[in-house]
Scaffold this active site. Structure first.
Site, mmCIF file in Angstrom:
data_model
loop_
_atom_site.group_PDB
_atom_site.id
_atom_site.type_symbol
_atom_site.label_atom_id
_atom_site.label_comp_id
_atom_site.label_asym_id
_atom_site.label_seq_id
_atom_site.Cartn_x
_atom_site.Cartn_y
_atom_site.Cartn_z
ATOM 1 N N TYR A 1 -1.945 -0.984 10.492
ATOM 2 C CA TYR A 1 -2.010 -1.286 9.064
ATOM 3 C C TYR A 1 -0.733 -0.790 8.346
ATOM 4 O O TYR A 1 -0.102 -1.527 7.571
ATOM 5 C CB TYR A 1 -3.256 -0.623 8.462
ATOM 6 C CG TYR A 1 -3.397 -0.821 6.980
ATOM 7 C CD1 TYR A 1 -3.835 -2.038 6.466
ATOM 8 C CD2 TYR A 1 -3.091 0.204 6.082
ATOM 9 C CE1 TYR A 1 -3.961 -2.230 5.098
ATOM 10 C CE2 TYR A 1 -3.222 0.020 4.713
ATOM 11 C CZ TYR A 1 -3.659 -1.189 4.218
ATOM 12 O OH TYR A 1 -3.788 -1.385 2.880
ATOM 13 N N SER B 1 0.867 -1.190 0.000
ATOM 14 C CA SER B 1 0.000 0.000 0.000
ATOM 15 C C SER B 1 0.894 1.228 0.000
ATOM 16 O O SER B 1 2.064 1.152 0.383
ATOM 17 C CB SER B 1 -0.882 0.013 1.261
ATOM 18 O OG SER B 1 -1.654 1.189 1.323
HETATM 19 P P1 NAP Z 1 -11.368 -6.324 0.414
HETATM 20 O O1 NAP Z 1 -12.232 -5.833 -0.674
HETATM 21 O O2 NAP Z 1 -11.823 -6.173 1.832
HETATM 22 O O3 NAP Z 1 -10.972 -7.859 0.133
HETATM 23 C C1 NAP Z 1 -10.114 -8.527 1.026
HETATM 24 C C2 NAP Z 1 -9.962 -9.958 0.581
HETATM 25 O O4 NAP Z 1 -9.036 -10.622 1.460
HETATM 26 C C3 NAP Z 1 -11.261 -10.743 0.660
HETATM 27 O O5 NAP Z 1 -11.301 -11.675 -0.409
HETATM 28 C C4 NAP Z 1 -11.151 -11.472 1.986
HETATM 29 O O6 NAP Z 1 -12.018 -12.606 2.001
HETATM 30 C C5 NAP Z 1 -9.669 -11.822 1.951
HETATM 31 N N1 NAP Z 1 -9.079 -12.158 3.255
HETATM 32 C C6 NAP Z 1 -9.087 -11.433 4.396
HETATM 33 N N2 NAP Z 1 -8.495 -12.118 5.377
HETATM 34 C C7 NAP Z 1 -8.058 -13.292 4.840
HETATM 35 C C8 NAP Z 1 -7.379 -14.422 5.359
HETATM 36 N N3 NAP Z 1 -7.004 -14.495 6.647
HETATM 37 N N4 NAP Z 1 -7.106 -15.454 4.521
HETATM 38 C C9 NAP Z 1 -7.477 -15.412 3.227
HETATM 39 N N5 NAP Z 1 -8.134 -14.366 2.676
HETATM 40 C C10 NAP Z 1 -8.426 -13.323 3.485
HETATM 41 O O7 NAP Z 1 -9.948 -5.577 0.383
HETATM 42 P P2 NAP Z 1 -9.203 -4.839 -0.814
HETATM 43 O O8 NAP Z 1 -9.521 -3.405 -0.719
HETATM 44 O O9 NAP Z 1 -9.395 -5.544 -2.097
HETATM 45 O O10 NAP Z 1 -7.676 -5.026 -0.333
HETATM 46 C C11 NAP Z 1 -6.883 -6.092 -0.824
HETATM 47 C C12 NAP Z 1 -5.421 -5.790 -0.554
HETATM 48 O O11 NAP Z 1 -5.085 -4.532 -1.117
HETATM 49 C C13 NAP Z 1 -5.071 -5.693 0.938
HETATM 50 O O12 NAP Z 1 -3.812 -6.262 1.161
HETATM 51 C C14 NAP Z 1 -5.039 -4.201 1.183
HETATM 52 O O13 NAP Z 1 -4.202 -3.870 2.242
HETATM 53 C C15 NAP Z 1 -4.484 -3.709 -0.132
HETATM 54 N N6 NAP Z 1 -4.789 -2.305 -0.426
HETATM 55 C C16 NAP Z 1 -6.070 -1.913 -0.684
HETATM 56 C C17 NAP Z 1 -6.310 -0.572 -1.002
HETATM 57 C C18 NAP Z 1 -7.680 -0.070 -1.373
HETATM 58 O O14 NAP Z 1 -7.801 1.125 -1.649
HETATM 59 N N7 NAP Z 1 -8.698 -0.885 -1.437
HETATM 60 C C19 NAP Z 1 -5.244 0.344 -1.015
HETATM 61 C C20 NAP Z 1 -3.974 -0.100 -0.715
HETATM 62 C C21 NAP Z 1 -3.732 -1.430 -0.445
HETATM 63 P P3 NAP Z 1 -12.443 -13.376 3.368
HETATM 64 O O15 NAP Z 1 -12.757 -12.315 4.383
HETATM 65 O O16 NAP Z 1 -13.593 -14.251 2.985
HETATM 66 O O17 NAP Z 1 -11.232 -14.189 3.758
#
Ligand code: NAP
Length: 256
Positions: free
Chosen positions: A157, A143
């Site tokens: 985080y 991130s």
């Molecule tokens: P999201 O929409 O909340 O999706 C998170 C995914 O991770 C879901 O599929 C969730 O499914 C899975 N997950 C969570 N805990 C898990 C575990 N213990 N084992 C396996 N799967 C797990 O989040 P997102 O926004 O796409 O973020 C994804 C990644 O991008 C993260 O690493 C986040 O830090 C990074 N990121 C996101 C943003 C943003 O703007 N969205 C910005 C910077 C970085 P389950 O809960 O069913 O396991």
């Protein structure tokens, strides 16, 4: 012209929704065989079904990246279904908001457990298969928050996302002799289900601070991950790629 990734075996963790699902979709469109992983079995199956309707070959597995046995199973199932693993996208992550004044050890354990340990365990579990591939690729979703910027409510985080880069740099050195590259994508604010939960005010405030005046799409991150997985990116390792519409650039609010 990049060498096609058709037929390559790709594992994406945290792929039932959001960025992980976007990454899986981009690889599937490129003809890869993709294993999508998340804890909620129904959700990860639904994601695989939806991605299969578009095109590509996508299958689902319920797994938890914080559990070593579950990570071993992820590697075993990818081996069984695809005959190996060429690309691991360690993407699963959570971002619960908590100010330091209210933070508990449980909050810290949850975020470091999923985001940091949950990056390292899948890499170690998939390592033998990535090594056998001869052109193994690890793409970590970090991130801008932590490695470059800060935001109140996300100390744990930010620490987890910066920690992923510490892991990446030494892993890149250790795995270079095995032909494996390890790189990280650093998303800015990407429009996902998880980000939508932050509320309209947060989304508006974030869009206003981005020079391109829009939130990123999950495909913006998928395309960057795809590039890092290509043959042609084989000399890039231990590096970060920021995908944020210029969000980290302004020196002050006046600059945007
Ligand atoms: P999201 O929409 O909340 O999706 C998170 C995914 O991770 C879901 O599929 C969730 O499914 C899975 N997950 C969570 N805990 C898990 C575990 N213990 N084992 C396996 N799967 C797990 O989040 P997102 O926004 O796409 O973020 C994804 C990644 O991008 C993260 O690493 C986040 O830090 C990074 N990121 C996101 C943003 C943003 O703007 N969205 C910005 C910077 C970085 P389950 O809960 O069913 O396991």
């Amino acid at each position: 012209m990049f060498t096609p990734l058709a037929g390559r075996s790709v594992v994406v963790t945290g792929a039932s929704k959001g960025i992980g699902k976007g990454i899986a979709g981009v690889f599937a469109r490129a003809g890869a065989r993709v294993l999508v992983v998340a804890r909620d079995e129904a959700a990860v199956r639904a994601a695989a079904d939806e991605l299969n309707r578009l095109d590509g070959e996508v299958s689902a597995l319920s797994g938890d990246v914080t559990d070593p046995d579950s990570c071993a199973r992820i590697a075993a199932v990818a081996q069984e279904r695809h005959g190996g693993i060429d690309v691991l996208c360690a993407n699963a992550g959570v971002f619960p908001e908590r100010r330091l004044a209210d933070m508990t050890a449980k909050d810290i354990d949850e975020v470091l457990g999923i985001n940091l340990k949950g990056t390292m365990l899948p890499v170690t579990a998939c390592l033998p298969a990535l090594r056998r591939s001869g052109r193994g690729r690890v793409v970590i979703t970090s991130s801008i928050t932590g490695p470059i910027t800060g935001f109140p409510g996300w100390t744990h985080y930010g620490a987890s996302k910066a920690g992923q880069l510490g892991f990446m740099r030494t892993a890149a050195i250790e795995l270079a002799p095995m032909g494996i590259t390890v790189n990280a994508v650093l998303p800015g604010n990407i429009l996902t289900e998880g980000l939508r939960d932050m509320g309209e005010d947060y989304l508006r405030q974030m869009s206003a601070s981005i020079p391109q005046k829009r939130l990123g799409s999950v495909e913006d991150i998928g395309n960057a991950a795809l590039f890092l997985a290509t043959e042609e990116a084989g000399y890039i390792t231990g590096q970060t790629l920021v995908i944020d519409g210029g969000q980290v650039l302004p020196e002050s609010l006046d600059a945007v």
